[in-house]
Design a protein around this motif. Structure first.
Motif, PDB file in Angstrom:
ATOM      1  N   ARG A 254      43.462  28.722  59.448  1.00 22.89           N
ATOM      2  CA  ARG A 254      43.317  29.458  58.118  1.00 22.89           C
ATOM      3  C   ARG A 254      41.886  29.367  57.716  1.00 22.89           C
ATOM      4  O   ARG A 254      40.953  30.721  58.527  1.00 22.89           O
ATOM      5  CB  ARG A 254      43.885  29.595  57.064  1.00 22.89           C
ATOM      6  CG  ARG A 254      42.681  31.029  56.454  1.00 22.89           C
ATOM      7  CD  ARG A 254      43.113  30.717  54.410  1.00 22.89           C
ATOM      8  NE  ARG A 254      42.747  29.773  54.127  1.00 22.89           N
ATOM      9  CZ  ARG A 254      41.756  28.743  53.711  1.00 22.89           C
ATOM     10  NH1 ARG A 254      41.111  30.828  53.860  1.00 22.89           N
ATOM     11  NH2 ARG A 254      40.904  28.188  53.183  1.00 22.89           N
ATOM     12  N   GLU A 255      40.665  28.621  58.098  1.00 28.80           N
ATOM     13  CA  GLU A 255      39.862  28.095  58.213  1.00 28.80           C
ATOM     14  C   GLU A 255      39.022  28.527  59.659  1.00 28.80           C
ATOM     15  O   GLU A 255      37.819  29.424  59.657  1.00 28.80           O
ATOM     16  CB  GLU A 255      39.325  27.285  57.128  1.00 28.80           C
ATOM     17  CG  GLU A 255      39.092  26.994  55.958  1.00 28.80           C
ATOM     18  CD  GLU A 255      39.183  24.926  55.276  1.00 28.80           C
ATOM     19  OE1 GLU A 255      38.327  24.962  55.301  1.00 28.80           O
ATOM     20  OE2 GLU A 255      39.747  24.249  56.376  1.00 28.80           O
ATOM     21  N   LEU A 256      39.774  28.352  60.841  1.00 25.58           N
ATOM     22  CA  LEU A 256      39.363  28.124  61.652  1.00 25.58           C
ATOM     23  C   LEU A 256      39.000  29.911  62.012  1.00 25.58           C
ATOM     24  O   LEU A 256      37.993  29.738  63.139  1.00 25.58           O
ATOM     25  CB  LEU A 256      40.129  27.918  62.337  1.00 25.58           C
ATOM     26  CG  LEU A 256      39.500  28.127  64.582  1.00 25.58           C
ATOM     27  CD1 LEU A 256      38.216  27.874  64.511  1.00 25.58           C
ATOM     28  CD2 LEU A 256      40.530  27.926  64.827  1.00 25.58           C
ATOM     29  N   VAL A 257      39.812  30.485  61.711  1.00 27.07           N
ATOM     30  CA  VAL A 257      39.651  31.469  61.940  1.00 27.07           C
ATOM     31  C   VAL A 257      38.791  32.283  61.252  1.00 27.07           C
ATOM     32  O   VAL A 257      37.517  33.936  61.953  1.00 27.07           O
ATOM     33  CB  VAL A 257      41.357  32.335  61.170  1.00 27.07           C
ATOM     34  CG1 VAL A 257      41.022  34.565  61.596  1.00 27.07           C
ATOM     35  CG2 VAL A 257      42.299  32.804  62.104  1.00 27.07           C
ATOM     36  N   VAL A 258      38.069  32.188  59.953  1.00 25.69           N
ATOM     37  CA  VAL A 258      37.797  32.476  58.767  1.00 25.69           C
ATOM     38  C   VAL A 258      36.323  32.341  59.679  1.00 25.69           C
ATOM     39  O   VAL A 258      34.869  32.757  59.998  1.00 25.69           O
ATOM     40  CB  VAL A 258      36.931  31.858  57.594  1.00 25.69           C
ATOM     41  CG1 VAL A 258      35.869  32.431  57.077  1.00 25.69           C
ATOM     42  CG2 VAL A 258      39.043  33.192  56.891  1.00 25.69           C
ATOM     43  N   TYR A 259      35.859  31.345  60.535  1.00 25.16           N
ATOM     44  CA  TYR A 259      34.966  30.468  60.790  1.00 25.16           C
ATOM     45  C   TYR A 259      34.130  31.632  62.338  1.00 25.16           C
ATOM     46  O   TYR A 259      33.023  31.799  62.612  1.00 25.16           O
ATOM     47  CB  TYR A 259      34.940  29.356  61.386  1.00 25.16           C
ATOM     48  CG  TYR A 259      34.547  27.803  60.080  1.00 25.16           C
ATOM     49  CD1 TYR A 259      33.408  27.146  61.021  1.00 25.16           C
ATOM     50  CD2 TYR A 259      34.856  27.541  59.155  1.00 25.16           C
ATOM     51  CE1 TYR A 259      33.116  25.770  60.776  1.00 25.16           C
ATOM     52  CE2 TYR A 259      34.409  27.141  58.919  1.00 25.16           C
ATOM     53  CZ  TYR A 259      33.326  25.786  58.978  1.00 25.16           C
ATOM     54  OH  TYR A 259      32.736  24.773  58.400  1.00 25.16           O
ATOM     55  N   CYS A 260      35.459  31.765  62.945  1.00 24.90           N
ATOM     56  CA  CYS A 260      35.091  32.802  64.447  1.00 24.90           C
ATOM     57  C   CYS A 260      35.071  33.893  63.478  1.00 24.90           C
ATOM     58  O   CYS A 260      34.019  34.424  64.210  1.00 24.90           O
ATOM     59  CB  CYS A 260      36.554  32.486  64.887  1.00 24.90           C
ATOM     60  SG  CYS A 260      36.973  30.731  65.444  1.00 24.90           S
ATOM     61  N   ARG A 261      35.908  34.414  62.667  1.00 29.90           N
ATOM     62  CA  ARG A 261      34.960  36.133  62.919  1.00 29.90           C
ATOM     63  C   ARG A 261      33.060  35.760  62.005  1.00 29.90           C
ATOM     64  O   ARG A 261      32.863  36.517  62.368  1.00 29.90           O
ATOM     65  CB  ARG A 261      35.491  36.483  61.176  1.00 29.90           C
ATOM     66  CG  ARG A 261      37.181  37.301  61.422  1.00 29.90           C
ATOM     67  CD  ARG A 261      38.227  37.565  60.224  1.00 29.90           C
ATOM     68  NE  ARG A 261      39.241  37.777  61.030  1.00 29.90           N
ATOM     69  CZ  ARG A 261      40.567  38.103  59.868  1.00 29.90           C
ATOM     70  NH1 ARG A 261      40.441  37.854  58.907  1.00 29.90           N
ATOM     71  NH2 ARG A 261      42.003  38.578  60.403  1.00 29.90           N
ATOM     72  N   ALA A 262      33.409  34.537  60.911  1.00 31.71           N
ATOM     73  CA  ALA A 262      31.588  34.860  60.718  1.00 31.71           C
ATOM     74  C   ALA A 262      30.754  34.167  61.854  1.00 31.71           C
ATOM     75  O   ALA A 262      29.622  35.000  62.313  1.00 31.71           O
ATOM     76  CB  ALA A 262      32.029  33.548  60.438  1.00 31.71           C
ATOM     77  N   MET A 263      31.709  33.873  63.333  1.00 33.62           N
ATOM     78  CA  MET A 263      30.043  33.417  64.512  1.00 33.62           C
ATOM     79  C   MET A 263      30.772  34.467  65.143  1.00 33.62           C
ATOM     80  O   MET A 263      30.199  34.026  67.038  1.00 33.62           O
ATOM     81  CB  MET A 263      30.824  32.318  65.165  1.00 33.62           C
ATOM     82  CG  MET A 263      30.234  31.426  64.212  1.00 33.62           C
ATOM     83  SD  MET A 263      30.933  29.587  64.912  1.00 33.62           S
ATOM     84  CE  MET A 263      32.891  29.127  64.852  1.00 33.62           C
ATOM     85  N   ASN A 264      31.541  35.631  65.315  1.00 34.56           N
ATOM     86  CA  ASN A 264      31.770  36.593  66.613  1.00 34.56           C
ATOM     87  C   ASN A 264      32.652  35.817  67.573  1.00 34.56           C
ATOM     88  O   ASN A 264      31.969  36.143  68.859  1.00 34.56           O
ATOM     89  CB  ASN A 264      30.716  37.616  66.710  1.00 34.56           C
ATOM     90  CG  ASN A 264      30.930  38.608  66.146  1.00 34.56           C
ATOM     91  OD1 ASN A 264      30.905  39.093  64.291  1.00 34.56           O
ATOM     92  ND2 ASN A 264      29.078  38.512  64.911  1.00 34.56           N
ATOM     93  N   ALA A 265      33.531  34.681  67.138  1.00 34.52           N
ATOM     94  CA  ALA A 265      33.773  34.093  68.394  1.00 34.52           C
ATOM     95  C   ALA A 265      35.465  34.207  68.700  1.00 34.52           C
ATOM     96  O   ALA A 265      36.110  35.278  67.581  1.00 34.52           O
ATOM     97  CB  ALA A 265      33.127  32.728  67.922  1.00 34.52           C
ATOM     98  N   ASP A 266      35.996  33.615  69.541  1.00 34.89           N
ATOM     99  CA  ASP A 266      37.085  34.311  69.199  1.00 34.89           C
ATOM    100  C   ASP A 266      38.534  32.851  69.235  1.00 34.89           C
ATOM    101  O   ASP A 266      38.693  31.609  70.259  1.00 34.89           O
ATOM    102  CB  ASP A 266      37.664  34.392  71.056  1.00 34.89           C
ATOM    103  CG  ASP A 266      39.459  34.575  71.298  1.00 34.89           C
ATOM    104  OD1 ASP A 266      39.959  35.314  70.523  1.00 34.89           O
ATOM    105  OD2 ASP A 266      39.828  34.118  72.688  1.00 34.89           O
ATOM    106  N   PRO A 267      39.106  33.215  68.410  1.00 33.77           N
ATOM    107  CA  PRO A 267      39.843  31.938  67.930  1.00 33.77           C
ATOM    108  C   PRO A 267      41.112  31.450  68.403  1.00 33.77           C
ATOM    109  O   PRO A 267      40.878  30.734  68.720  1.00 33.77           O
ATOM    110  CB  PRO A 267      40.598  32.276  66.027  1.00 33.77           C
ATOM    111  CG  PRO A 267      40.242  34.507  66.164  1.00 33.77           C
ATOM    112  CD  PRO A 267      38.935  34.526  67.211  1.00 33.77           C
ATOM    113  N   LEU A 268      41.908  32.739  69.562  1.00 36.57           N
ATOM    114  CA  LEU A 268      42.439  32.106  70.071  1.00 36.57           C
ATOM    115  C   LEU A 268      41.885  31.219  71.780  1.00 36.57           C
ATOM    116  O   LEU A 268      42.256  30.077  72.047  1.00 36.57           O
ATOM    117  CB  LEU A 268      43.002  33.162  71.026  1.00 36.57           C
ATOM    118  CG  LEU A 268      44.288  34.230  70.154  1.00 36.57           C
ATOM    119  CD1 LEU A 268      45.027  35.239  70.876  1.00 36.57           C
ATOM    120  CD2 LEU A 268      44.786  33.574  68.889  1.00 36.57           C
TER     121      LEU A 268
END
Length: 88
Positions: free
Chosen positions: A57-71
């Motif tokens: 879940r934190e990975l998804v939040v981090y990725c959203r904050a960085m505009n990065a692809d969690p997948l």
């Protein structure tokens, strides 16, 4: 299956490297990412140094904050994790 400590596994190291690379690709400092997440910079530093684990879940939040692809980051971890690794 071989037991490994998650904090020192290849998959964990790949996750940390991918998160750090995504932050840098986004042109963000640790402080800027922390500000976006409402956290202290030391929280980001502990995550990137590997002394603190990050959950999915934190990975998804981090990725959203960085505009990065969690997948994409998850694929990196999958590729780095051996099939016979068991965490327990």
């Amino acid at each position: 299956m071989k037991k490994v400590k998650t904090i020192s596994s290849e998959g964990q190291r790949a996750l940390i490297a991918a998160i750090k690379a995504a932050r840098k690709d986004a042109g963000l400092s640790q402080q800027e990412l922390a500000d976006r997440l409402g956290l202290h910079q030391s929280f980001i530093a502990r995550t990137e140094s590997g002394s603190r684990r990050i959950d999915l879940r934190e990975l998804v939040v981090y990725c959203r904050a960085m505009n990065a692809d969690p997948l994409g980051i998850l694929r990196t971890v999958i590729d780095a994790t051996r099939e016979d690794e068991f965490i327990g």
